[in-house]
Scaffold this motif. Structure first.
Motif, PDB file in Angstrom:
ATOM      1  N   ARG A 134       0.836  -1.218   0.000  1.00  0.00           N
ATOM      2  CA  ARG A 134       0.000   0.000   0.000  1.00  0.00           C
ATOM      3  C   ARG A 134       0.864   1.258   0.000  1.00  0.00           C
ATOM      4  O   ARG A 134       0.541   2.261  -0.644  1.00  0.00           O
ATOM      5  N   ASN A 171       1.932   1.806  -3.395  1.00  0.00           N
ATOM      6  CA  ASN A 171       0.836   2.288  -4.241  1.00  0.00           C
ATOM      7  C   ASN A 171       0.579   3.783  -4.053  1.00  0.00           C
ATOM      8  O   ASN A 171       0.166   4.468  -4.997  1.00  0.00           O
ATOM      9  N   ILE A 172       0.793   4.278  -2.844  1.00  0.00           N
ATOM     10  CA  ILE A 172       0.649   5.730  -2.634  1.00  0.00           C
ATOM     11  C   ILE A 172       1.794   6.465  -3.332  1.00  0.00           C
ATOM     12  O   ILE A 172       1.592   7.513  -3.949  1.00  0.00           O
ATOM     13  N   ALA A 231       3.068   5.493  -6.024  1.00  0.00           N
ATOM     14  CA  ALA A 231       2.718   5.473  -7.456  1.00  0.00           C
ATOM     15  C   ALA A 231       1.897   6.700  -7.835  1.00  0.00           C
ATOM     16  O   ALA A 231       2.009   7.211  -8.945  1.00  0.00           O
ATOM     17  N   VAL A 232       1.073   7.172  -6.906  1.00  0.00           N
ATOM     18  CA  VAL A 232       0.211   8.327  -7.174  1.00  0.00           C
ATOM     19  C   VAL A 232       0.991   9.633  -7.065  1.00  0.00           C
ATOM     20  O   VAL A 232       0.869  10.512  -7.913  1.00  0.00           O
ATOM     21  N   MET A 233       1.786   9.764  -6.019  1.00  0.00           N
ATOM     22  CA  MET A 233       2.432  11.043  -5.714  1.00  0.00           C
ATOM     23  C   MET A 233       3.867  11.156  -6.219  1.00  0.00           C
ATOM     24  O   MET A 233       4.388  12.260  -6.377  1.00  0.00           O
ATOM     25  N   SER A 248       4.071  11.641 -12.088  1.00  0.00           N
ATOM     26  CA  SER A 248       3.252  12.770 -12.523  1.00  0.00           C
ATOM     27  C   SER A 248       2.100  12.236 -13.363  1.00  0.00           C
ATOM     28  O   SER A 248       2.171  11.121 -13.892  1.00  0.00           O
ATOM     29  N   THR A 249       1.044  13.037 -13.483  1.00  0.00           N
ATOM     30  CA  THR A 249      -0.079  12.602 -14.325  1.00  0.00           C
ATOM     31  C   THR A 249       0.391  12.395 -15.765  1.00  0.00           C
ATOM     32  O   THR A 249      -0.079  11.500 -16.457  1.00  0.00           O
ATOM     33  N   TYR A 257       2.015   9.000 -16.551  1.00  0.00           N
ATOM     34  CA  TYR A 257       1.060   7.920 -16.811  1.00  0.00           C
ATOM     35  C   TYR A 257       0.388   8.109 -18.171  1.00  0.00           C
ATOM     36  O   TYR A 257       0.150   7.151 -18.897  1.00  0.00           O
ATOM     37  N   LEU A 311       2.308  -0.833 -17.530  1.00  0.00           N
ATOM     38  CA  LEU A 311       1.898  -0.259 -16.248  1.00  0.00           C
ATOM     39  C   LEU A 311       1.948  -1.314 -15.154  1.00  0.00           C
ATOM     40  O   LEU A 311       2.437  -1.067 -14.054  1.00  0.00           O
ATOM     41  N   ILE A 343       4.068  -1.179 -11.641  1.00  0.00           N
ATOM     42  CA  ILE A 343       3.514  -1.212 -10.277  1.00  0.00           C
ATOM     43  C   ILE A 343       3.910  -2.498  -9.553  1.00  0.00           C
ATOM     44  O   ILE A 343       4.491  -2.454  -8.470  1.00  0.00           O
ATOM     45  N   MET A 393       5.012  16.490  -7.589  1.00  0.00           N
ATOM     46  CA  MET A 393       3.682  16.724  -7.032  1.00  0.00           C
ATOM     47  C   MET A 393       3.701  17.154  -5.570  1.00  0.00           C
ATOM     48  O   MET A 393       2.681  17.610  -5.062  1.00  0.00           O
TER      49      MET A 393
END
Lengths: 355, 355
Positions: free
Chosen positions: B207, B210-211, B213-215, B218-219, B222, B235, B239, B295
């Protein structure tokens, strides 16, 4: 079925319920006696061409849009018949916690954006006989539904204004939503969705809220300490006094149902995965309205889609609150921008009726 | 003390260990026989004025900076004596998992950025007799330490280049780091820090990944599907094949020690909370080098601090990989930018020795 007093008429009403009958789902299965909760403002005119549809966002209800509506606003109930329709799974419409036993809790099926839009279509045609929609407008998951409306019913939707959302969910957004899901499902109290009360998942819902604190606002919101936008005075009050209890009141399975749906929002499901073809179908005049500080529906993602929609325009909304700008905490600074764009959009003539 | 083969010479070496003796901490307590792991490149010259210090980032080790160093790079071991020093708690230097029983695991104390910089100062003065530092440069938490070096030892540090980091951690960044912490501590396998093996916290570490991966990216990373920057093709490989195992190999208590430290990085602790005064003390020539797509250390946050540092300059680095641009996956596109800025900075004359 379990009780959760958060989803009450006191908190979210007034709303009415409309039964769609047994409602078949895109991913298989059905929701027997599927109900949509909705609220209306104004009157449907004789020509039945003054309807505005507003679909709800993640975790939100019809109540959230009340500040968008008013006699001095673009969404004017004196001119328009405005119907705010709660998405399936949001806690008011048919949802895991309020469904009868065979469909409840972990047995509640997967629902897609397309299901919501077909359900909403059934409500407004069967109940009201509406054949033309003046405007579909909605924020976030409401924007996803707005795009789906415009693609799926191109002759019916005359204008559409998705705020802070995309037609096809991005991979980054999918991953973000996954962290929200994991915050809940990692709580031992979740019990694969078969808890007795949302209070048993208080810790998971708190972590869920804390991830929203990072992604839902903007770095500038924190730097400028704009807690006042949420009616509080300090950072601690914003997190522990507002954001955490806000999500802790909600039903975890409702959030999970919506999150699953959000992750898979994609109008190109109507065109075998061809996004350009799906967006090219749109006949509605569209204003695409991202929020400048949005961390997960950034304007550049929205602009890429906007360029595929014939005749559409990009109207960037400014809000230091980022995605949560949708809550309208900035008052007239925010709503005046929305109104300006929607007034402009509503003033654009549309082709003669297709009927 | 538990074993974790990830932190081996094979994976992260070569590195040497230097014992600081019993090392007192700012937040109270001490680390008995505190050890710093470090690696050097090049030779210290007779004047002892060619030293470059590089402190490590969150979850990173001295190994991560090897690609920054080379005869054809600004960080040239033919000209400079380069010392990469692993931060306390990173798994190589004294850390929860490798400390003797009374200090190990949940008993490992809180360590601050200021502790690291004092420890590094002790290493380079006691062992090498260095009195002047040509450059301190580091990314992320390495940037936090770089700022702390420049504020705490203004006469010693001649140049400093924090990459993708801030002098005072922001509230948004604190909240982001909190979600990373919670991903680990919510795992029942964590057992308040007294697990037997990091594998018992595999879900929490997943987890946590995975966080990131978001922050961490960058958008746009992806959207443009730039998996190749991490040596993978899809992808899913990025991950589940790279990011999740990357963090799952690490020691949870090490990550938590670093996260606690990261959250509280703040040079204004040296000046009773006055950030402008702290940054005003700096005598080093500084280049502040945020990454444009970062970010959580966005350029505007870094620029706000840069403006408080006399004679400093803002040099924005471009990387679609966002914060993880630091990994250098873009190869020469990234490293050439870093080299350009560091070459310019290193060419700027500094005042005569203060000794």
């Amino acid at each position: 079925m379990i009780s959760n007093e958060f989803y009450s008429q006191e908190n979210h009403g007034p709303y009415e319920l409309y039964s769609l009958g047994d409602f078949e789902l895109e991913d298989g299965g059905e929701i027997p006696d599927c109900k949509l909760a909705y609220n209306t403002f104004g009157e449907l005119n004789k020509a039945k061409d003054n309807a505005i549809i507003i679909p709800t966002w993640f975790s939100g209800t019809s109540k959230d849009y009340e500040a968008y509506i008013g006699e001095d606003r673009a969404l004017n109930p004196n001119k328009y018949f405005i119907i705010i329709i709660n998405q399936i799974g949001n806690g008011l419409s048919s949802s895991p916690h309020n469904s009868p036993d065979l469909m409840s809790m972990s047995d509640f099926p997967n629902v897609r954006i397309g299901d919501d839009v077909r359900a909403q279509h059934q409500l407004i045609t069967d109940k009201y006989g509406i054949k033309e929609i003046a405007l579909v407008v909605g924020g976030s998951m409401g924007a996803q539904q707005t795009f789906e409306w415009a693609v799926r019913y191109p002759d019916m939707v005359k204008r559409a204004a998705p705020i802070a959302g995309t037609a096809k969910n991005t991979q980054h957004d999918f991953l973000f939503t996954e962290t929200l899901i994991e915050a809940i499902t990692s709580d031992p109290g979740w019990k694969s969705g078969n808890y007795q009360s949302n209070t048993e998942i208080a810790e998971g819902l708190k972590r869920h809220a804390n991830i929203w604190a990072v992604m839902g606002l903007s770095t500038e919101f924190y730097k400028q300490e704009k807690w006042e936008l949420f009616g509080v005075d300090t950072l601690d009050e914003f997190i522990t006094g507002f954001l955490q209890p806000f999500f802790q009141m909600m039903d975890p399975n409702a959030l999970l149902t919506m999150a699953w749906k959000w992750q898979r929002g994609d109008v190109s499901r109507n065109t075998n995965g061809n996004l350009e073809e799906a967006l090219g179908r749109i006949k509605a005049k569209m204003f695409i309205m991202p929020i400048d500080e949005d961390m997960f529906f950034p304007p550049r993602d929205c602009e890429a889609e906007q360029k595929m929609i014939p005749g559409s325009e990009l109207k960037v909304v400014h809000s230091i609150a980022g995605h949560f700008g949708l809550f309208g905490g900035e008052g007239s600074y925010y709503h005046d921008q929305i109104d300006k764009h929607l007034n402009e959009l509503l003033a654009i003539p549309v082709p003669d009726k297709v009927i």
